[in-house]
Scaffold this motif. Structure first.
Motif, mmCIF file in Angstrom:
data_model
loop_
_atom_site.group_PDB
_atom_site.id
_atom_site.type_symbol
_atom_site.label_atom_id
_atom_site.label_comp_id
_atom_site.label_asym_id
_atom_site.label_seq_id
_atom_site.Cartn_x
_atom_site.Cartn_y
_atom_site.Cartn_z
ATOM 1 N N UNK A 1 0.844 -1.199 0.000
ATOM 2 C CA UNK A 1 0.000 0.000 0.000
ATOM 3 C C UNK A 1 0.877 1.245 0.000
ATOM 4 N N UNK A 2 1.931 1.233 0.827
ATOM 5 C CA UNK A 2 2.859 2.368 0.920
ATOM 6 C C UNK A 2 4.193 1.866 1.447
ATOM 7 N N UNK A 3 5.247 2.597 1.136
ATOM 8 C CA UNK A 3 6.581 2.246 1.622
ATOM 9 C C UNK A 3 7.210 3.450 2.310
ATOM 10 N N UNK A 4 8.117 3.173 3.237
ATOM 11 C CA UNK A 4 8.841 4.246 3.905
ATOM 12 C C UNK A 4 9.776 4.917 2.906
ATOM 13 N N UNK A 5 10.056 6.174 3.120
ATOM 14 C CA UNK A 5 10.923 6.925 2.198
ATOM 15 C C UNK A 5 12.337 6.365 2.163
ATOM 16 N N UNK A 6 12.760 5.666 3.231
ATOM 17 C CA UNK A 6 14.122 5.153 3.286
ATOM 18 C C UNK A 6 14.245 3.684 2.857
ATOM 19 N N UNK A 7 13.194 3.131 2.265
ATOM 20 C CA UNK A 7 13.274 1.767 1.729
ATOM 21 C C UNK A 7 14.215 1.742 0.531
ATOM 22 N N UNK A 8 14.790 0.585 0.270
ATOM 23 C CA UNK A 8 15.694 0.449 -0.873
ATOM 24 C C UNK A 8 14.915 0.607 -2.179
ATOM 25 N N UNK A 9 15.639 0.724 -3.278
ATOM 26 C CA UNK A 9 15.018 0.924 -4.595
ATOM 27 C C UNK A 9 14.068 -0.214 -4.956
#
Length: 92
Positions: free
Chosen positions: A42-50
């Motif tokens: 649904x959503x990912x944290x801004x600091x997740x990998x590519x």
């Protein structure tokens, strides 16, 4: 809407179909949790990998069921999994 941080992924869990097993006897009302879950990003944290950036929203991922973190916020259940526990994507 809840916004995940710290390399977490907000997922919507695909409910597994109820399976009736007759080879294991369990007390009434006890259910056996599946070993793995399939969830939609649904959503990912801004600091997740590519590999888990916002362009992957809507994709299905597989992860161990014991790594799911469920939090209740204002009466709504939020499901989170850390990106390093994701085993892979489901295509098709």
């Amino acid at each position: 809407m809840f916004k995940p941080t710290n390399r977490n992924i907000l997922v919507e869990i695909e409910k597994p179909e109820e399976q009736q097993q007759t080879d294991i006897l369990l007390p009434t009302g006890v259910t056996q949790a599946p070993q793995f879950y399939v969830g939609k990003i649904i959503a990912t944290a801004f600091d997740c990998s590519a590999a888990f950036n916002s362009t992957n929203c809507g994709k299905m991922i597989v992860f161990p069921s014991n790594m799911l973190q469920q939090v209740e916020i204002s009466g709504e259940e939020v499901n989170l999994v850390s990106e390093n526990y994701v085993l892979g994507y489901v295509e098709g």
